[in-house]
Design a protein around this motif. Sequence first.
Motif, PDB file in Angstrom:
ATOM      1  N   PRO A 123     -26.646  68.597   5.383  1.00  0.00           N
ATOM      2  CA  PRO A 123     -27.234  69.780   6.019  1.00  0.00           C
ATOM      3  C   PRO A 123     -28.396  70.321   5.208  1.00  0.00           C
ATOM      4  O   PRO A 123     -28.416  70.219   3.980  1.00  0.00           O
ATOM      5  N   ILE A 124     -29.353  70.961   5.908  1.00  0.00           N
ATOM      6  CA  ILE A 124     -30.581  71.359   5.249  1.00  0.00           C
ATOM      7  C   ILE A 124     -30.409  72.549   4.325  1.00  0.00           C
ATOM      8  O   ILE A 124     -31.304  72.882   3.561  1.00  0.00           O
ATOM      9  N   ASN A 125     -29.239  73.215   4.381  1.00  0.00           N
ATOM     10  CA  ASN A 125     -29.059  74.357   3.491  1.00  0.00           C
ATOM     11  C   ASN A 125     -29.039  73.948   2.021  1.00  0.00           C
ATOM     12  O   ASN A 125     -29.100  74.784   1.139  1.00  0.00           O
TER      13      ASN A 125
ATOM     14  N   THR C 204     -31.212  75.878  12.143  1.00  0.00           N
ATOM     15  CA  THR C 204     -30.525  74.771  12.803  1.00  0.00           C
ATOM     16  C   THR C 204     -30.387  73.610  11.821  1.00  0.00           C
ATOM     17  O   THR C 204     -31.321  73.307  11.094  1.00  0.00           O
ATOM     18  N   GLY C 205     -29.221  73.011  11.844  1.00  0.00           N
ATOM     19  CA  GLY C 205     -29.013  71.860  10.986  1.00  0.00           C
ATOM     20  C   GLY C 205     -28.471  72.214   9.620  1.00  0.00           C
ATOM     21  O   GLY C 205     -28.148  71.340   8.830  1.00  0.00           O
ATOM     22  N   SER C 206     -28.349  73.498   9.322  1.00  0.00           N
ATOM     23  CA  SER C 206     -27.726  73.810   8.040  1.00  0.00           C
ATOM     24  C   SER C 206     -26.259  74.152   8.279  1.00  0.00           C
ATOM     25  O   SER C 206     -25.896  74.632   9.354  1.00  0.00           O
ATOM     26  N   ARG C 207     -25.448  73.853   7.291  1.00  0.00           N
ATOM     27  CA  ARG C 207     -24.019  74.087   7.464  1.00  0.00           C
ATOM     28  C   ARG C 207     -23.639  75.348   6.726  1.00  0.00           C
ATOM     29  O   ARG C 207     -23.844  75.468   5.524  1.00  0.00           O
TER      30      ARG C 207
END
Lengths: 195, 225, 857
Positions: A123-125, C204-207
């Motif tokens: 994930p991008i975080n 979007t796309g981060s968890r």
Amino acid sequence: MIPAHVLAQGKTTILVLGDSLAAGFGVEKEEAFPFLLEQRLKEEGFEDIRVVNGGFSGSTTAGALKRMKWYLKLKPDFLILELGANDGLRGHDIASIRRNLEKTIVYARERKMRVLLAGMKIPINYGKEYTLKFEQIFTSLAEQYSITLIPFLLDGVAGRKDLNLADGIHPNPEGHKIVAENVLAVIRPLLTESK
Amino acid sequence: MILKLDRLSKTYPSSDGIKAVEVFSSLDLDLEKGETVAVLGRSGCGKSTLLSLIAGLDSPTSGDILVSGESLVHMNERKLSSFRARNIGIVFQQFHLMPHLTALENISLPLELVHDRDARKKSLKLIEAIGLIDRQNHFPHQLSGGECQRIAIARALVIEPAILLADEPTGNLDEKTGDQLALLFFELVKSINMTLLLVTHNQALAEQCSRQLTLKNGELLNDLV
Amino acid sequence: MIWFKLAYKEIRNNPRFSLFFIFNLSLGLVGFIALNSFQASIHNHMSKRSKSILTADLDIRSTYELTVEDIAYLENEIGQFSAKTRRINFLSMAASKNNSRLVQILAVDEGYPLYGEIRLDKGQLADQALLKNQLLDKPHVWVQPEILPALDMKKNQELNIGKKSFLISSTVMETSSGFAFNNGFAYSIFMGLEQARETGLITTGSRRSHHYYYKLPESADANEISNRLKNAISERFGKNAYLSVRTHDQAGRSMTRFLGYMNDYLGLVSLVALFLAGVGTAYLFRSYLAGNLKDLAILMLLGTQKRSTYFFLIIQLTVLGAIAALISILLSFLFLPILTGLMSDFLPKDFDTIFSWESVILALSMGTLGSILFCLPILSRIHHLKPLIVFNESQQSTTGSGRVRPLTLFSYIPLLSTFWLLSVWQSNSWLIGSIFFASLLGSFAVLGLIGWLLIVLTNRIGPDVHLVFRLAFRNLNRNMTAVISSFLAIGLGALLINLVPQIDYGLQKEIKRPENVNLPSLFLFDIQPDQVDPLKKFVAEKNFELADLSPWVAARLTHINGEEYSKFEAARGGTREQQRRGYSRRRTQNLSYRSELYSSEQLVAGKPFSGVYNPGGESLPEISLDDGFAESLRTKIGDTLTFDIQGIPIQGKIVNLREIKWQTTRPNFFVLFQPGVLEDAPGTFLATIYQVESQEKVDLQNSIIRNFSNISMVDVTMAVNRILDITGQISWSIQVMAFSAIFVGLIVVYSIARYNSQDRKKEINLLKVLGAGFNDIRLFIILEFFLFGFTAALTGSLLSLAAAWTLSFLIFDSIWAISWGILFSTIAAVTLLTLIAAYLGTRNVLKQKPLSLLQTV
């Protein structure tokens, strides 16, 4: 210690060395993609084939080589290497993830296995820099060793509520069907070739 | 002289705490060895009070009680108890046997209380005398009223007391049994030359005594039979 | 109403009975109310704690940001709430100039936390002003202090997260919620929620998880709202929504487990107090009725119906019971705050006493209805009462006919069923409540039998025995019913008195870690086989020792004796939900291999491993199972198990069963293989490191992570201290409960013994008249009371051991340790108390002049 009938089955053995995705976290083993893959292959006429599920929830690349050795007992012909996601999620050092995968690939190739590498994303975080470097591990390894890359194993599944469990990470039975198709599309030509 | 009452008086504080009730005052009585005396009187005239004073169960307001020459008035509770154990036998209207002891054990109880070694022998002799030898191992509830009272009499006599006090001994029995008991009672008392003070309102019973007194308005009157 | 008048007169004319009755019942009820209120207070306290762990009453968690409409929809379902806030959690890489580390971001909004607190360095409380000033309005972060050395940074330096850089303005020393995701590989960083958006990572796309926290009004039932919300969520978002709801009850699982124990336990203890009072009350009533049967007979002779007689007695009981209940409620009102005041040293700082109104109502109904229920079996005797006894000389003939009549048996049914239901209600469990109830009944039977045997045996005493002994023994036989009743009461008293501290002792022993046991400081996971030796060396160089190194091989159980395991599970029965849960729990097993047992393990069946497995031989590899696990699998020694280890089936044979002390924090395994089987199997190793001082810990952890990046660590000391903190608070309350129950019990025993000794006034007088010495009489009374007091106490206490064992086994998962000290003190105390009571009770009679025997009319 290994029941005899197990050793007798199957001529062509495909080993899936993976993490919770292969192990089928949250679904039955019969609903996870390695089992579905075997079924689909048999449907397509690859009768004498066996898919061994070497999936293990939470596993990282660090144990990949050791696990690989364990499966030599079954003399696999193909290796689907589906590891690295947990390393990435835990923020492990990129270089060591690559090194671990590399050792496993080399070991398998030395023993005449055809290797398929499953591409992973995180994930991008985790930040742009890290996620980018992480994805590059897979493309660069595939390139370096000319091995088949499954570009993104969860293609068409990731991020879709209807195909994942409530945790938002692991595919549900429907999701696994798509994952199996993703793998099938890549492995089918290789099997036809070796026939 | 076995019993001497010397100007005995007893006053109870009344229930309302203001008026005292005088039961009797300045009562005198002498009893010689072997004398049998009946005290008669109406209910509430003080018969029981008199008896309880002589038995040392209650203390007089003034005056003195001498049994075998010893003054009860100056004894403390403990001393009284052991004096009673050796010198005073009591027969109650309600028998008052120990319910969980056998007939024989009830008779020997007072002797055992004073650690008499011949308790068993003496009790056996007495139980034979009252004709209940074959019932010696019965418990009180297995005996008839008459039998119970005979045991109670034997229990009172077993210590060979200086004086025997009897409180309406036939009062709790039917007439026939009462008559039979009275017969046995006086036979026994006379055979051992026992000094007896009997409190009753039964005229017939009283008549078997050598003297009859009536307690009336706080005074002991000699009855003229 | 003539009957009320009569009942009133009856009470007035029997002041001793009435007083004892009220005294006794009040005490029991005070115990009951006090214990119940304590239970409520503890519940309240614990829920306050669990609220501060969750930081709210209600937490809605989502994997994506909810829209304004979604939030409105959910808030509509929640109804009224008094405050709300948000928090977003996600993992990310935090980078300094040279280093980067995985961290847990806690992006908080205004109002956080709704419950509990955050303490910064030097114990400074992070209030709302500080939160706003530092985190919400500025790009500042508060970090867990361990992060600083890991990133080689200091306070007031800047670190990068995503696209944004943040100033470290403070370190977070403590949060009442704990560090949400702290297991050693991701330390926490607090930042403002809007600031966090600027990292570009919340997209979007981060968890991540979005928490929506709500504080509810006092009166709201969080669990009910949570259930309502769950339904609403699946209605709007579908069954597989990435939305979950938690209430504070569900936060901190270990705490709720203890809370559950406490509730069950305190509930049963308060029942014990009530039951003791009931037994005492019934005994007093029995004695009273026995003495007054003649009066009742006279009433009946005068033409009173039996029904009216019952009515009369029931009114009497109700009035007495109500008085007792009112007194006890009043006393509890006074008693509870005083008790809390006295114990303020032991109580947690923010402990509030709650008066349990529920138990007040219950006490009132137990006082009135309960005393009737307890006395009903005795009342039933009226049914067989014949007016004839008026003419009968003996007072005793009416009491002990020895024959059990059906009506008498029936009359126990209301009492028994009520008590049974109460047990179930108080213990929150049909099973435990029923077993508690059944063991009380069983104890009753055993006590009755022993009491009867005692009487029969002592009655065999011949005439040669010394008079004092004979009197004492024979007196027991005087009235069997009376003696057996008091025997039951005293025995049961001893049982209940001993039961509470016995369970307490076992529980304390379990939750209080013995001082000399050494807990590891760190627990290491995921050690790869090729890292074992380098890690050992590395740790040794730091002057620590890598201990308890255990291989860890994941496996699935597939076959038992060649049969598919799933078939075994299907045959097990139970609800499908239970089956599913149990199945997956038992199926997935972590295997290990070792040649020897730990000192914390004990072989309970079978023989030890024969050594290293010989793959060339005929036999199967040897397996050792935890005995409890073997039981839940329904397997025995000699059965074969097949495990799927990473796709390869391995079959082995069970050769022995072990008992594991789980509270020792060592790597324990349900299934052990003999060496020589799993060495090749892919797996990892677990290990522990002992005796690391807290100031060295961060350094050690960081240096391990730097050199062995895949190894995960858990700080055991921190986790254990947290649990110890909670259990410490539980321990004091258990002790308070135990002492209250003991106090009530002893008072009841006293009043029974006292009443009983008053009962024999007549005999004492007679003996006095016959010239018995004071000492003889005293000796005989003491002997008699000693004999049955001691036997009853002994029997009761021994029974309580059995009961304690059963209860511990059921409620506390077979935690039990016998306390001989408590056992002997109970026996001695009950016996002594019986004697003291007998002495005090007869002292007056001894002093009196034995006048009452002369009854000339």
